[in-house]
Design an enzyme around this catalytic site. Sequence first.
Site, PDB file in Angstrom:
ATOM      1  N   GLY A   5      64.946  49.193 -12.442  1.00 55.52           N
ATOM      2  CA  GLY A   5      64.571  50.416 -13.161  1.00 55.52           C
ATOM      3  C   GLY A   5      64.981  51.706 -12.473  1.00 55.52           C
ATOM      4  NE  ARG A  25      64.989  38.262 -22.405  1.00 56.40           N
ATOM      5  CZ  ARG A  25      64.804  36.957 -22.394  1.00 56.40           C
ATOM      6  NH1 ARG A  25      65.405  36.200 -23.288  1.00 56.40           N
ATOM      7  NH2 ARG A  25      64.052  36.390 -21.482  1.00 56.40           N
ATOM      8  CG  HIS A  40      79.116  48.363 -19.760  1.00 57.61           C
ATOM      9  ND1 HIS A  40      78.554  47.104 -19.782  1.00 57.61           N
ATOM     10  CD2 HIS A  40      80.379  48.211 -19.300  1.00 57.61           C
ATOM     11  CE1 HIS A  40      79.451  46.224 -19.374  1.00 57.61           C
ATOM     12  NE2 HIS A  40      80.564  46.867 -19.072  1.00 57.61           N
TER      13      HIS A  40
HETATM   14  C1  GRF Z   1      72.871  49.339 -14.306  1.00 59.65           C
HETATM   15  O1  GRF Z   1      73.968  49.118 -13.469  1.00 59.65           O
HETATM   16  C2  GRF Z   1      73.316  49.349 -15.732  1.00 59.65           C
HETATM   17  O2  GRF Z   1      74.610  49.863 -15.920  1.00 59.65           O
HETATM   18  C3  GRF Z   1      73.292  47.898 -16.087  1.00 59.65           C
HETATM   19  O3  GRF Z   1      72.169  47.380 -15.393  1.00 59.65           O
HETATM   20  C4  GRF Z   1      71.909  48.175 -14.242  1.00 59.65           C
HETATM   21  C5  GRF Z   1      70.466  48.599 -14.286  1.00 59.65           C
HETATM   22  O4  GRF Z   1      69.972  49.059 -13.094  1.00 59.65           O
HETATM   23  N1  GRF Z   1      73.254  47.727 -17.507  1.00 59.65           N
HETATM   24  P1  GRF Z   1      68.471  49.618 -12.993  1.00 59.65           P
HETATM   25  O5  GRF Z   1      67.521  48.508 -13.448  1.00 59.65           O
HETATM   26  O6  GRF Z   1      68.367  50.833 -13.862  1.00 59.65           O
HETATM   27  O7  GRF Z   1      68.273  49.928 -11.543  1.00 59.65           O
END
Ligand code: GRF
Length: 205
Positions: A13, A93, A111
Amino acid sequence: MSIRLGVLISGTGSNLKAILDAIDAGRLDAQVALVVASRPSAGGLAFAAAAGVETLSMSPEVYAADPLAADSVIAHELQKRQVDYVVMAGYMRMVRAPLLQAFPNRVVNLHPALLPSFQGAHAIEQAWKRGVKLTGVTVHFANEVYDQGPIIVQRAVAVEEGMSREELEAAIHAVEHVLYPEALQLLAQGRVHVLDDARVQIDPA
Ligand code: GRF
């Protein structure tokens, strides 16, 4: 205009934290109305609690039993709180029809690559292994086709000579933490328009 956000998480998060920090600092005109975690152990729930944001933890069995029903529950909870945008932040998900139809062009995803390159769950590793010299971060609307929805903003990250995979990961996350709140602020300002051909137009400041 201030927008109401529902944030979907699965893990650490850090992007949820970046969003909450940007709101706190006055850089993002928004309010997080609900944080939904796809598993009760998601570390990011602590950031929600610290900020006094309401949370909903889904159990993996709910998705396993009926993923569409799980998304109906989430959509209903978000609508009840009059959320304007659904923000995926490390949500592992698929977002399915019940959520996409409740929030058309209002589900946003982050992404860690320059789409359409390196789609899927291992984008950073794949980009590093492929030896690209330039990768980056994409913020886009989610639709039925995974990682292929309308692109809102992108920012490049250079793969410096000798960079380890971990260093590239850190560089990407640092850009995410700036770009995601910026993209959400464009939404708050009403400057983002999805054109008929699915390209996104951003109004000048
Ligand atoms: C990020 O790298 C995002 O691009 C990908 O998952 C990661 C999430 O990181 N979809 P976090 O849980 O916000 O630290």
